[in-house]
Design an enzyme around this catalytic site. Sequence first.
Site, mmCIF file in Angstrom:
data_model
loop_
_atom_site.group_PDB
_atom_site.id
_atom_site.type_symbol
_atom_site.label_atom_id
_atom_site.label_comp_id
_atom_site.label_asym_id
_atom_site.label_seq_id
_atom_site.Cartn_x
_atom_site.Cartn_y
_atom_site.Cartn_z
ATOM 1 N N ASN A 1 0.806 -1.235 0.000
ATOM 2 C CA ASN A 1 0.000 0.000 0.000
ATOM 3 C C ASN A 1 0.834 1.279 0.000
ATOM 4 O O ASN A 1 0.347 2.336 -0.389
ATOM 5 C CB ASN A 1 -0.995 -0.005 1.160
ATOM 6 C CG ASN A 1 -0.320 0.049 2.513
ATOM 7 O OD1 ASN A 1 0.785 -0.449 2.668
ATOM 8 N ND2 ASN A 1 -0.975 0.641 3.478
ATOM 9 N N LYS B 1 12.338 -7.697 0.891
ATOM 10 C CA LYS B 1 11.334 -8.467 0.141
ATOM 11 C C LYS B 1 10.101 -7.575 -0.012
ATOM 12 O O LYS B 1 9.383 -7.325 0.945
ATOM 13 C CB LYS B 1 10.962 -9.744 0.891
ATOM 14 C CG LYS B 1 10.043 -10.646 0.114
ATOM 15 C CD LYS B 1 8.688 -10.775 0.768
ATOM 16 C CE LYS B 1 7.728 -11.521 -0.141
ATOM 17 N NZ LYS B 1 6.576 -10.718 -0.524
ATOM 18 N N GLY C 1 2.588 -5.088 7.681
ATOM 19 C CA GLY C 1 1.607 -5.926 6.990
ATOM 20 C C GLY C 1 0.494 -6.307 7.936
ATOM 21 O O GLY C 1 0.192 -5.571 8.877
ATOM 22 N N SER C 2 -0.082 -7.477 7.688
ATOM 23 C CA SER C 2 -1.267 -7.856 8.460
ATOM 24 C C SER C 2 -0.892 -8.393 9.843
ATOM 25 O O SER C 2 0.233 -8.838 10.082
ATOM 26 C CB SER C 2 -2.048 -8.926 7.708
ATOM 27 O OG SER C 2 -1.320 -10.138 7.733
ATOM 28 N N VAL D 1 0.120 -12.291 9.707
ATOM 29 C CA VAL D 1 1.491 -12.567 9.250
ATOM 30 C C VAL D 1 2.474 -12.006 10.286
ATOM 31 O O VAL D 1 3.469 -12.655 10.632
ATOM 32 C CB VAL D 1 1.752 -11.980 7.840
ATOM 33 C CG1 VAL D 1 3.186 -12.228 7.405
ATOM 34 C CG2 VAL D 1 0.793 -12.575 6.820
ATOM 35 N N GLU E 1 4.752 -3.485 12.230
ATOM 36 C CA GLU E 1 3.673 -2.506 12.098
ATOM 37 C C GLU E 1 2.528 -3.228 11.428
ATOM 38 O O GLU E 1 2.678 -3.718 10.314
ATOM 39 C CB GLU E 1 4.117 -1.305 11.244
ATOM 40 C CG GLU E 1 5.166 -0.429 11.888
ATOM 41 C CD GLU E 1 4.721 0.217 13.188
ATOM 42 O OE1 GLU E 1 3.494 0.265 13.477
ATOM 43 O OE2 GLU E 1 5.605 0.663 13.933
ATOM 44 N N CYS F 1 -3.087 1.668 6.830
ATOM 45 C CA CYS F 1 -3.304 1.126 8.172
ATOM 46 C C CYS F 1 -3.721 2.238 9.118
ATOM 47 O O CYS F 1 -4.242 1.989 10.193
ATOM 48 C CB CYS F 1 -2.068 0.397 8.671
ATOM 49 S SG CYS F 1 -0.628 1.428 8.712
ATOM 50 N N GLU G 1 -10.166 -4.894 10.601
ATOM 51 C CA GLU G 1 -9.675 -3.984 9.563
ATOM 52 C C GLU G 1 -10.186 -4.436 8.190
ATOM 53 O O GLU G 1 -10.027 -5.585 7.819
ATOM 54 C CB GLU G 1 -8.152 -4.000 9.584
ATOM 55 C CG GLU G 1 -7.542 -2.947 8.678
ATOM 56 C CD GLU G 1 -6.027 -2.883 8.808
ATOM 57 O OE1 GLU G 1 -5.377 -3.947 8.775
ATOM 58 O OE2 GLU G 1 -5.502 -1.757 8.944
HETATM 59 C C1 UN1 Z 1 0.290 7.569 6.458
HETATM 60 O O1 UN1 Z 1 -0.821 7.533 7.002
HETATM 61 O O2 UN1 Z 1 0.735 8.604 5.924
HETATM 62 O O3 UN1 Z 1 0.730 0.911 5.967
HETATM 63 C C2 UN1 Z 1 1.222 6.433 6.444
HETATM 64 C C3 UN1 Z 1 0.299 1.986 6.360
HETATM 65 C C4 UN1 Z 1 1.139 2.767 7.330
HETATM 66 C C5 UN1 Z 1 1.599 4.047 6.766
HETATM 67 C C6 UN1 Z 1 0.620 5.129 6.872
HETATM 68 N N1 UN1 Z 1 2.275 1.958 7.726
HETATM 69 O O4 UN1 Z 1 -0.769 2.411 5.967
#
Ligand code: UN1
Length: 478
Positions: free
Chosen positions: A150, A173, A225-226, A229, A247, A281, A380
């Site tokens: 994303n 990766k 990621g999720s 995972v 994250e 996210c 989510e």
């Molecule tokens: C943002 O909101 O500018 O995967 C960044 C994501 C977050 C990054 C968001 N790690 O959506």
Amino acid sequence: MTETLTHLINGQAVGGDATGESRNPSNLDDIVVRYPRGGEGEVNQAVAAARAAFPAWSEASPEVRSDMLDKAGSLIMARAKELGTLLSREEGKTLAEGTGEVMRAGRICKYFAGEALRRHGQTLESTRPGLDAQTYREAVGVFGLITPWNFPIAIPAWKSAPALAFGNTVVLKPATPTPAIAHAFGAILIEAGAPPGVFNLVIGEGGVGRSIVGHPGIDGISFTGSQTVGASVAEGAAKRQARVQLEMGGKNPLVVLDDADIDRAVTCAIDGAFFATGQRCTASSRIIVTQGIHDRFVQALAEKARSLRVGDALDPQTQIGPAVSEEQLEQNLRYVGIAREEGGSVLTGEEPLKIGTRGYYMAPTVIAHTNPDQRINCEEVFGPVASTVKVRDYEEALEIANRGQFGLSAGIVTNSLHHARHFRRNVRAGMVMINLPTAGVDYHVPFGGTRKSSYGAREQGFAAVEFYTQTKTVYIGG
Ligand code: UN1
């Protein structure tokens, strides 16, 4: 002719049977690139190259690392239009969003070019007379970086740049749907002067990630990621005591209070929930609204959502691009169905859209009158779907904002300093946004959440040094 990608290992293009294809989610007839599906063999080669490159890279003058990152940042920014177009074509965010993300990646490299020169350490008096104590931070070794689709250049940049700045070497990766833009990023690092083996890219699917996590030559893993995972990455890393940072998801609440400026509240909700097709996210996916403003706000939100132009990511008029994949589109629609079955009213959106080209289009969807513990407010979705919850007052809004397993970002729209201050101190989230959407972050300050959203040290900005270095304590006698 469709381009065929290669892995980047030890400064070389390493090919393979190019059986993978990345397709343009705005137009499925457009194959963006073909790529080889790497596996354990390529990971082994990449780790060996990264290990061999580590001593010289970590011992080089910080100026060498700074110059490389500065040059990479300049190259990325100079090519923002071309790279932004590639990103939008491969991932489906709009051209403005794609180009903006490329600029962000360039600036991240430049920020860490500066950080490379800032040695972090302290000199203290020892408790024992005649001794000095010092701490300094040194490189850790080889980092395995596993990144999502994303933010397919910004996240590789915000993990690779600090790793390299502080003297580590990298095996990246990239996410399966977006290898082309990650490859472009890697090629630029090499063009900017990263010596062979300092930065390596292995393209492929989940098996590449698993080989990285299990490899004894990888000293640390950073993953975005999720949640599912992420949990297995943490387990794999813990088994062999590698450092790890995760994250993961969010179900970020945006609270709208009676005293909010309604236009501002709608703007925050539209941006937070629907921009980047809701595939963040940090998306504002739960909108919690107090009863005095509720009906007016929900009506204005649905109206604005209806007016957004969904379309081909490469059409400059488009405001909302397609979902990244068929799987993602199906998940979005499934959640709208679940919300409806649980009693929510779908005010606008829902249906897949047919627009000129064959793509994964879906209209921004607002689901009103949902209850806080329904699945739509706990899990989510990762698409352009926002649910609203009506509450009595600020206290109830805060209590609901704090429910659930996630705690990444939380926002409030209000003109009350009292409530804004109380929210800042009491909401359970790693990031708090006041009169702003929950998404949209700076690169020079820490990024991360609480509870099931994040694990390990914070990312980005001055916080990155924590994860990408280790502290050495030195005692000096007389
Ligand atoms: C943002 O909101 O500018 O995967 C960044 C994501 C977050 C990054 C968001 N790690 O959506």
